[in-house]
Scaffold this motif. Structure first.
Motif, short mmCIF file in Angstrom:
data_model
loop_
_atom_site.label_atom_id
_atom_site.label_comp_id
_atom_site.label_asym_id
_atom_site.label_seq_id
_atom_site.Cartn_x
_atom_site.Cartn_y
_atom_site.Cartn_z
N ASP A 202 32.63 -41.46 3.97
CA ASP A 202 31.71 -40.89 4.75
C ASP A 202 32.24 -40.06 5.75
O ASP A 202 33.20 -40.43 6.41
N PHE A 203 31.94 -38.67 6.01
CA PHE A 203 32.18 -37.88 7.14
C PHE A 203 31.33 -36.97 7.51
O PHE A 203 30.42 -36.50 6.66
N TRP A 204 31.36 -36.47 8.59
CA TRP A 204 30.41 -34.83 9.05
C TRP A 204 31.59 -33.99 9.36
O TRP A 204 32.70 -34.37 9.83
N GLN A 205 31.28 -32.70 9.32
CA GLN A 205 32.06 -31.58 9.51
C GLN A 205 31.51 -30.45 10.41
O GLN A 205 30.38 -30.21 9.99
N ALA A 206 32.03 -30.39 11.47
CA ALA A 206 31.45 -29.33 12.53
C ALA A 206 32.26 -28.32 12.83
O ALA A 206 33.49 -28.58 12.88
N GLY A 207 31.85 -27.38 13.40
CA GLY A 207 32.54 -26.22 14.08
C GLY A 207 32.18 -26.32 15.58
O GLY A 207 32.53 -27.28 16.29
N ARG A 208 31.52 -25.40 15.92
CA ARG A 208 31.44 -25.39 17.50
C ARG A 208 30.26 -26.19 17.92
O ARG A 208 30.28 -26.47 19.25
N ASP A 209 29.64 -26.84 16.97
CA ASP A 209 28.88 -28.03 17.62
C ASP A 209 29.12 -29.36 17.45
O ASP A 209 28.14 -30.32 17.30
N TRP A 210 30.38 -29.36 17.46
CA TRP A 210 31.08 -30.77 17.40
C TRP A 210 30.62 -31.97 18.36
O TRP A 210 30.33 -33.14 18.11
N THR A 211 30.21 -31.63 19.59
CA THR A 211 29.78 -32.50 20.47
C THR A 211 28.33 -33.00 20.27
O THR A 211 27.76 -34.01 20.72
N MET A 212 27.72 -32.47 19.43
CA MET A 212 26.21 -32.56 19.01
C MET A 212 26.16 -33.93 17.85
O MET A 212 25.29 -34.18 17.58
N GLN A 213 27.53 -34.01 17.42
CA GLN A 213 27.36 -34.98 16.13
C GLN A 213 27.49 -36.63 16.80
O GLN A 213 28.09 -36.60 17.89
N PRO A 214 27.16 -37.25 15.89
CA PRO A 214 27.44 -38.79 16.28
C PRO A 214 28.93 -38.95 16.53
O PRO A 214 29.75 -38.38 15.80
N LEU A 215 29.28 -40.00 17.23
CA LEU A 215 30.75 -40.28 17.50
C LEU A 215 31.17 -40.88 16.42
O LEU A 215 30.57 -41.76 15.74
N PRO A 216 32.20 -40.57 15.58
CA PRO A 216 32.82 -40.80 14.45
C PRO A 216 33.64 -42.00 14.87
O PRO A 216 34.12 -42.48 15.91
N ASP A 217 34.04 -42.73 13.84
CA ASP A 217 35.22 -43.88 13.87
C ASP A 217 36.55 -43.49 14.04
O ASP A 217 37.38 -43.85 14.67
N ALA A 218 36.64 -42.20 13.56
CA ALA A 218 38.04 -41.58 13.87
C ALA A 218 37.81 -39.93 13.34
O ALA A 218 36.87 -39.66 12.88
N ALA A 219 38.39 -39.29 14.33
CA ALA A 219 38.21 -37.77 14.28
C ALA A 219 39.56 -37.04 13.71
O ALA A 219 40.46 -37.38 13.85
N ILE A 220 39.21 -36.09 13.04
CA ILE A 220 40.31 -35.16 12.28
C ILE A 220 39.94 -33.85 12.97
O ILE A 220 39.02 -33.33 12.74
N ILE A 221 41.15 -33.44 13.78
CA ILE A 221 41.01 -32.25 14.59
C ILE A 221 41.73 -31.07 13.68
O ILE A 221 42.99 -30.98 13.84
N ALA A 222 40.87 -30.41 13.19
CA ALA A 222 41.61 -29.10 12.12
C ALA A 222 40.89 -27.94 12.72
O ALA A 222 40.79 -27.02 11.91
N CYS A 223 40.59 -27.65 14.03
CA CYS A 223 39.85 -26.46 14.24
C CYS A 223 41.23 -25.29 14.85
O CYS A 223 42.33 -25.75 14.63
N LYS A 224 40.80 -24.38 15.56
CA LYS A 224 41.83 -23.45 15.84
C LYS A 224 42.97 -24.05 16.65
O LYS A 224 42.37 -24.90 17.71
N PRO A 225 44.11 -23.86 16.92
CA PRO A 225 44.67 -24.76 17.82
C PRO A 225 44.72 -24.67 19.30
O PRO A 225 44.75 -25.51 19.82
N GLU A 226 44.21 -23.48 19.76
CA GLU A 226 43.64 -23.39 21.21
C GLU A 226 42.71 -24.32 21.60
O GLU A 226 42.62 -24.45 22.91
#
Length: 98
Positions: free
Chosen positions: A30-54
């Motif tokens: 199970d996972f959710w995938q978000a772009g700019r709205d990532w803080t609006m998602q439920p807190l996951p058990d683990a996060a994979i950060i694959a956005c722009k490096p900045e």
């Protein structure tokens, strides 16, 4: 019976975010995938950060402060000062950073 599988959050909808999504989907996790709205998602058990490096520092800091283990796609941060700050924060919160 509730699922014991972790729920992942993938932050990033670009090529690398899609690679992680495909992998998790293939594993039946199970996972959710978000772009700019990532803080609006439920807190996951683990996060994979694959956005722009900045944005890696900001996003990782958010999840580390909430004791969520994070996997950060390379580069971890845009400079060594921010990378050291993340590792310091993780050690203080007892978070796991990959």
């Amino acid at each position: 019976m509730p699922s014991t599988a972790p729920n992942f959050g993938i932050i990033g909808r670009g090529p690398w975010g899609d690679v992680y999504a495909k992998t998790l989907r293939g594993m039946g996790l199970d996972f959710w995938q978000a772009g700019r709205d990532w803080t609006m998602q439920p807190l996951p058990d683990a996060a994979i950060i694959a956005c722009k490096p900045e944005y890696h520092f900001k996003v990782a800091k958010y999840f580390i402060a909430r004791d969520v283990p994070v996997l950060i796609e390379k580069p971890v941060c845009m400079n060594s000062v921010d990378a050291k700050r993340l590792l310091w924060q993780a050690s203080n919160f007892g978070a796991i950073v990959f």
